[in-house]
Design a protein around this motif. Sequence first.
Motif, PDB file in Angstrom:
ATOM      1  N   GLY A  40      23.513  43.655   9.216  1.00 31.46           N
ATOM      2  CA  GLY A  40      22.864  44.317   8.089  1.00 31.46           C
ATOM      3  C   GLY A  40      23.276  43.726   6.751  1.00 31.46           C
ATOM      4  N   HIS A  41      24.499  43.230   6.669  1.00 35.34           N
ATOM      5  CA  HIS A  41      24.989  42.660   5.417  1.00 35.34           C
ATOM      6  C   HIS A  41      24.825  41.148   5.377  1.00 35.34           C
ATOM      7  N   ASN A  42      24.093  40.616   6.343  1.00 34.32           N
ATOM      8  CA  ASN A  42      23.861  39.166   6.387  1.00 34.32           C
ATOM      9  C   ASN A  42      25.152  38.358   6.422  1.00 34.32           C
ATOM     10  N   ILE A  43      26.136  38.890   7.101  1.00 32.11           N
ATOM     11  CA  ILE A  43      27.379  38.141   7.280  1.00 32.11           C
ATOM     12  C   ILE A  43      27.345  37.501   8.665  1.00 32.11           C
ATOM     13  N   PRO A  44      27.292  36.175   8.716  1.00 29.88           N
ATOM     14  CA  PRO A  44      27.192  35.526  10.023  1.00 29.88           C
ATOM     15  C   PRO A  44      28.505  35.572  10.797  1.00 29.88           C
TER      16      PRO A  44
ATOM     17  N   ASN B 135      29.798  34.701  -3.291  1.00 30.97           N
ATOM     18  CA  ASN B 135      30.714  33.647  -3.720  1.00 30.97           C
ATOM     19  C   ASN B 135      32.074  33.750  -3.033  1.00 30.97           C
ATOM     20  N   SER B 136      32.154  34.607  -2.040  1.00 29.20           N
ATOM     21  CA  SER B 136      33.411  34.688  -1.295  1.00 29.20           C
ATOM     22  C   SER B 136      33.601  33.436  -0.464  1.00 29.20           C
TER      23      SER B 136
ATOM     24  N   TYR C  34      37.073  26.757   2.424  1.00 30.39           N
ATOM     25  CA  TYR C  34      37.210  28.164   2.776  1.00 30.39           C
ATOM     26  C   TYR C  34      38.666  28.518   3.058  1.00 30.39           C
ATOM     27  N   SER C  35      39.000  29.772   2.779  1.00 26.37           N
ATOM     28  CA  SER C  35      40.284  30.314   3.186  1.00 26.37           C
ATOM     29  C   SER C  35      40.079  31.152   4.435  1.00 26.37           C
ATOM     30  N   ILE C  36      41.166  31.384   5.142  1.00 27.79           N
ATOM     31  CA  ILE C  36      41.055  32.025   6.440  1.00 27.79           C
ATOM     32  C   ILE C  36      41.906  33.283   6.496  1.00 27.79           C
ATOM     33  N   PHE C  37      41.306  34.326   6.994  1.00 23.43           N
ATOM     34  CA  PHE C  37      41.995  35.587   7.186  1.00 23.43           C
ATOM     35  C   PHE C  37      42.235  35.771   8.675  1.00 23.43           C
TER      36      PHE C  37
ATOM     37  N   ASN D 282      35.762  41.308   1.109  1.00 24.66           N
ATOM     38  CA  ASN D 282      34.478  40.647   1.200  1.00 24.66           C
ATOM     39  C   ASN D 282      34.635  39.272   1.816  1.00 24.66           C
ATOM     40  N   ILE D 283      34.187  39.176   3.055  1.00 23.56           N
ATOM     41  CA  ILE D 283      34.264  37.909   3.760  1.00 23.56           C
ATOM     42  C   ILE D 283      32.881  37.284   3.826  1.00 23.56           C
TER      43      ILE D 283
END
Lengths: 364, 364
Positions: B164-168, B81-82, B113-116, B138-139
């Motif tokens: 590995g963490h499924n973060i695209p 939910n990030s 979305y917010s941006i870092f 957590n992005i």
Amino acid sequence: MQKNDNKAKYYKLMEYLKDEILMSRIKPGEQVPSENSLAEEFLLSRHTVRKAISMLVNEGYLYTEHGKGTYCTDWNRKRTNSKNIGVITTYISEYIFPKVVTGIEQVLSDNGYSIFLKNTNNNPLKEALYLEDLLENNIAGLIIEPSKSALFSNNLQYFKALDGHNIPYVFIHGYHQKLEATSYVMLDDAAGMYKAVEYLIKLGHKRIAGIFKGDDMQGLNRHKGYAQALFDGRLLYNPDDVVWFSTEDKDTKPTEVIRQFMEEKRGIDSVVCYNDDIAFRVFELLTGMSIKVPEDISLIGFDDSYLSANSSVKITSVSHPKEKLGEIAAQILLQMLKDSNYLKNPIQNVITPGLVIKESCIQR
Amino acid sequence: MQKNDNKAKYYKLMEYLKDEILMSRIKPGEQVPSENSLAEEFLLSRHTVRKAISMLVNEGYLYTEHGKGTYCTDWNRKRTNSKNIGVITTYISEYIFPKVVTGIEQVLSDNGYSIFLKNTNNNPLKEALYLEDLLENNIAGLIIEPSKSALFSNNLQYFKALDGHNIPYVFIHGYHQKLEATSYVMLDDAAGMYKAVEYLIKLGHKRIAGIFKGDDMQGLNRHKGYAQALFDGRLLYNPDDVVWFSTEDKDTKPTEVIRQFMEEKRGIDSVVCYNDDIAFRVFELLTGMSIKVPEDISLIGFDDSYLSANSSVKITSVSHPKEKLGEIAAQILLQMLKDSNYLKNPIQNVITPGLVIKESCIQR
DNA sequence: AATTATTTGTGCGTATGTATC
DNA sequence: AGATACATACGCACAAATAAT
């Protein structure tokens, strides 16, 4: 130290030391007794003492220097180790905001900070969400354009929390009214709009309609300048010639009401607008109604954005420093981060805008 | 585990375990070997193992359950939910980057979305730092312009960890070579530079100097296009007419070498540059040396930025989509976030730039 | 410039307590 | 009840940094 709880020895020592720090019996920067002497004093092994100390180091209460000793953290400055700055604006990628944000980034990233960008769409609920979010993440400071700054804000608690954590923040464009002493950088919106109306009066205009936003401080101040300029120019302030809109109806109401004004032929000879976005819409409306700018109606916007430069008739507008405003906000924040005294002595910067004369007004 | 560094044993074990986690050999939720078995395996005392583990617990990689075991933290759940997207670029507020970032923001903030934002200054060490930072925050996804993309990267482990963490993640401008299947959006740099050189040849130029950056993929590809265009135009490729520079000496070397070229009067009739920044510096150098552009030397830049529009002689340049590129990158990321199949089927987008002819080249 | 005492850092061994299965 | 795992606690030895002599 306490009597016999069923807590661990290292834990009790940790609590004791933490208490000493919180009660300022161990002061920031001061050296705490060496591991060996603590062990001796409390009849513990050095290992146990180290465990207690390492917890406090982890929580940031203490820091150690190899070969020297263990010291109490001055956690007024402790936030320095976070290099993340939150930036909350109403919008990010539209209108003048990319330039403002660029100015902020310029200064902050030159100083090694990263930026956490969030936009509220002028929704106080989103503002609250993001403030909470940023409080949990560990940010060093915050630059914020408040949402609906004219209305009472339910988000004051978050700013008080920021105060409590010694996290400095700088407002841009406006500030929440109830906060007593805050740092900000904003425009003298009243003076800017005053110049616009004064200019129209000098050109011989008699019925100057005004379109203002009612839910932010900028809108109220721009309206104030409008009314003052009319008064000083000995023109009647006519409430019926003023259009008030809000975030929710900004895309429809201003043009609808102006269309009505025109259809009623009530003799308006010029329109000043809350910003270039509105001015541009009004320009398109008038053009669509075969009313010519500036021949039939003079038009003035605010913010001197690309919108006032892109239309077929370039729209006269009040200047806005954009990048400069972002840079100033960032510099103020950097000062506050460097010198914690600034937390008590807010830095307030008001920029007086000027009129940028283009093609949308003529002599009457 | 590694050979003998002069790092502490507990530290090496900690790094080893962290690596196992980042590379997903220890998966979220999975139990790690017990303290005793780790001690036995690595010939360490249990105390040393505990020290390593406690660090990882502190950093949030592991958690322990008394009497049961030690487990790998599952930070996938939190991420779902990030609504935060990391954006790492080499620079933020200079040159064409504000526009690229604006394009990214436009699309992402429209989708809630917010941006870092973080900038590496093209330093792979900062890249590593930020990647680790973002993994801990957590992005939901990442857009990254790789630093020094031509060189071997030590940061591949982090991208594998993201996998590995499924973060695209989506690369822009270049991508780290060793990653097999990644999504990216970039320019056809070779084709762009080819067009520039081809144009100069058509205008009758015979000795075309080239200035290229050696530590990123864009520089190598632009050089490739330069060499190919010379070959196709039946001109000799002369290594002595090529200037290679890197991030570290970008402010000095290109102009110094070109100054030398000019003083030696070696008959160069034109210069193509890695980008407009270099082209602008060369233009100023030449002007300072009373060498006229384009009368004496033709000059071409790359990126079609404000730099090539602001000089007294507007510099012909290869186009760059800027906002559009940012928008495309963000759209690719959104697709990957929506449909997890895209994680396996990378989306790759190559934009072919065109030549924007201005005033800095004439017929010979 | 070398020595020494002090302080934190690393590392091992051992014993016992306590929660879980 | 017993095996296993983490938690607490003590003791010892030496390394490395620091400061004072």
